[in-house]
Design an enzyme around this catalytic site. Structure first.
Site, mmCIF file in Angstrom:
data_model
loop_
_atom_site.group_PDB
_atom_site.id
_atom_site.type_symbol
_atom_site.label_atom_id
_atom_site.label_comp_id
_atom_site.label_asym_id
_atom_site.label_seq_id
_atom_site.Cartn_x
_atom_site.Cartn_y
_atom_site.Cartn_z
ATOM 1 N N HIS A 41 0.861 -1.180 0.000
ATOM 2 C CA HIS A 41 0.000 0.000 0.000
ATOM 3 C C HIS A 41 0.896 1.229 0.000
ATOM 4 C CE1 HIS A 41 -2.839 2.989 1.641
ATOM 5 N NE2 HIS A 41 -3.820 2.165 1.306
ATOM 6 N N ASP A 48 2.888 -4.201 8.096
ATOM 7 C CA ASP A 48 1.663 -3.429 7.916
ATOM 8 C C ASP A 48 0.496 -4.377 8.167
ATOM 9 O OD1 ASP A 48 -0.638 -2.230 6.955
ATOM 10 O OD2 ASP A 48 0.182 -1.701 4.995
ATOM 11 N N GLN A 97 -4.794 -4.773 7.132
ATOM 12 C CA GLN A 97 -5.795 -5.698 6.613
ATOM 13 C C GLN A 97 -5.823 -7.020 7.370
ATOM 14 O OE1 GLN A 97 -8.047 -4.963 4.385
ATOM 15 N NE2 GLN A 97 -7.225 -2.946 3.899
ATOM 16 N N LYS A 154 -10.719 -0.054 10.370
ATOM 17 C CA LYS A 154 -10.914 -1.289 9.620
ATOM 18 C C LYS A 154 -11.365 -2.440 10.532
ATOM 19 C CE LYS A 154 -7.396 0.021 6.224
ATOM 20 N NZ LYS A 154 -8.280 0.468 5.136
ATOM 21 N N CYS A 164 -4.770 2.480 -3.704
ATOM 22 C CA CYS A 164 -3.462 2.915 -3.171
ATOM 23 C C CYS A 164 -2.401 1.844 -3.415
ATOM 24 C CB CYS A 164 -3.562 3.256 -1.689
ATOM 25 S SG CYS A 164 -4.529 4.733 -1.357
#
Length: 440
Positions: free
Chosen positions: A154, A231, A234, A257, A395
């Site tokens: 991302h 990261d 998600q 999220k 993104c």
């Protein structure tokens, strides 16, 4: 011409979703209790209509919805407890401080952190990565040092490192992505031999749904002498993301999220790294003592939380973490595994639909192209039927370029989605095909 029926995803022989490092999700909702109507009733927005039709919200990879209890907890804080935190001697400040630090404990527990002081509240994953790039990177990265990223990152885990490279003269290198949508681990090992200072990579791809083998990547990186940043934007909402088990050095994730408010997230980092890193921003709260000649810093995590924080957002973030904990990570994974199986079956029956992503180890993120229909046109048509999906590059412009496309449509499912909504998506795609006179 787009290839028809190019669909990803497989299951283990026992019907459970295959997870990274050989783990498997718990049995699907048909094998364990999951009252989808009771779950959905907790999310007020799911009862509304869009363009006169029931809302089918399939844009969870961008932002999930919030349950009553999160909304109510934020409202109670604003109505009854609002005050600034940490330095007030009055009752309201004490209550606000307790609510804020209780949220830190809940968020720490969500990612398996045993020490809440290793959780730094940020505005989200983006700021968490920027914090590491600016603070750790500014202090410990020198000209010629290498930072190893991947081609599926991302922009939030790419642009901060580009800025660092511009400031320090460090070099960025990128692990390739296979045609199936997984990281090329042979390429990873080749680049690791160059002894990078840091390996920064996504736990789960926001475009492909790929679940990367985080423990394996972290172990290889550490063996090569590199630190690791994951990261987790998600992954944290969907998977059991245990930082102690993963073994990474930094883990970044967002509240919005995972059923929480926007504008709040967290960075988990090993305590010794937070101790070594200089402040990210200066101001109130992050200091121990201020003199005209210079200042000394508060201990982590407060050293990295300058100024008045987003208190209501943090309180909501903590309540969201408790909500997910009560549902249970295994139950959430199980429900989503069933949705994933059903979506793969239904989408696989649609001629002209190409789904991007691996055939194993994926979440319930489905990026696809549909014939020659532009993703924005597809999203607009589906919206008229109350179906909310995402369209664009997500993104992930370098990744889109890797596949030779400008963007995709993306449907992403979460704990409150149902198989009926997958049917609605497929019916909407059929209607779109009629509007465009067929798919080729």
């Amino acid at each position: 011409m787009t290839e028809p029926n190019q669909v990803a995803g497989v299951l283990a022989p026992d019907g459970r979703a295959v997870l990274p490092d050989g783990d498997r999700a718990a049995p699907g909702p048909q094998e364990s209790p999951w009252d989808i109507e009771a779950i959905r009733a907790q999310f007020p927005i799911l009862s509304r209509e869009v363009h006169g039709r029931p809302l089918v919200y399939l844009d969870n990879a961008a932002s999930s919805q919030q349950p009553h209890r999160v909304l109510s907890r934020v409202e109670r804080y604003l109505r009854e407890q609002h005050a600034n935190v940490h330095r007030g001697a009055h009752q309201l400040s004490a209550e606000a401080t307790e609510a804020y630090e209780d949220a830190r404990r809940a968020v720490a527990a969500h990612v398996g952190a045993t020490n809440p002081a290793e959780i730094v509240f940020t505005r989200g994953t983006t700021e968490a990565v920027n914090l590491v790039a600016s603070s750790w990177g500014g202090a410990f990265v020198s000209p010629g040092d290498e930072i190893l990223l991947t081609k599926m990152e991302h922009h939030s885990n790419l642009v901060p490192w580009q800025l660092l490279a511009g400031r320090t003269g460090c070099v960025l290198r990128f692990v390739d992505v296979t045609p199936e949508g997984t990281l090329d681990l042979e390429d990873f090992d080749r680049l690791l031999a160059r002894q990078p200072r840091l390996v920064a990579f996504t736990h789960v791809s926001n475009s492909l749904g790929t679940i990367n083998p985080v423990r394996e990547i972290v172990a290889r990186a550490h063996a090569a002498g590199a630190l690791t940043l994951v990261d987790g934007a998600q992954a944290a909402p969907h998977l059991l993301s245990d930082v102690s088990r993963i073994g990474c050095d930094f883990y970044a994730f967002s509240g919005h999220k995972m059923c929480g408010p926007t504008g709040v997230g967290a960075l988990w980092a090993r305590r010794e790294l937070l101790e070594e890193m200089p402040p990210y921003q200066g101001g109130g709260e992050m200091i121990s003592e201020v003199r005209l000649e210079g200042s000394s810093w508060a201990k982590p995590p407060h050293k990295f939380e300058a100024g008045t924080p987003n208190i209501s957002g943090v309180v909501g973030f903590g309540e969201a973490a408790r909500f997910l904990a009560e549902l249970g990570a295994e139950a959430i994974e199980s429900h989503e595994a069933a949705l994933k199986r059903y979506a793969l079956e239904r989408l696989g029956d649609i001629d002209g639909l190409r789904l991007y992503g691996p055939r194993q180890e994926r979440t319930s993120v489905f990026s696809f192209t549909y014939g020659d229909v532009h993703p924005h046109d597809l999203s607009t048509i589906l919206d008229q039927w109350g179906i909310a999906i995402r369209a664009g590059h997500h993104c992930n412009q370098p990744l889109m370029g890797h596949y030779g496309i400008s963007g995709t449509a993306r449907a992403s499912f979460y704990l409150y989605n149902s198989t009926d909504e997958i049917d609605a998506l497929c019916d909407g795609l059929a209607l779109a095909a009629e509007v465009f006179g067929g798919i080729s």
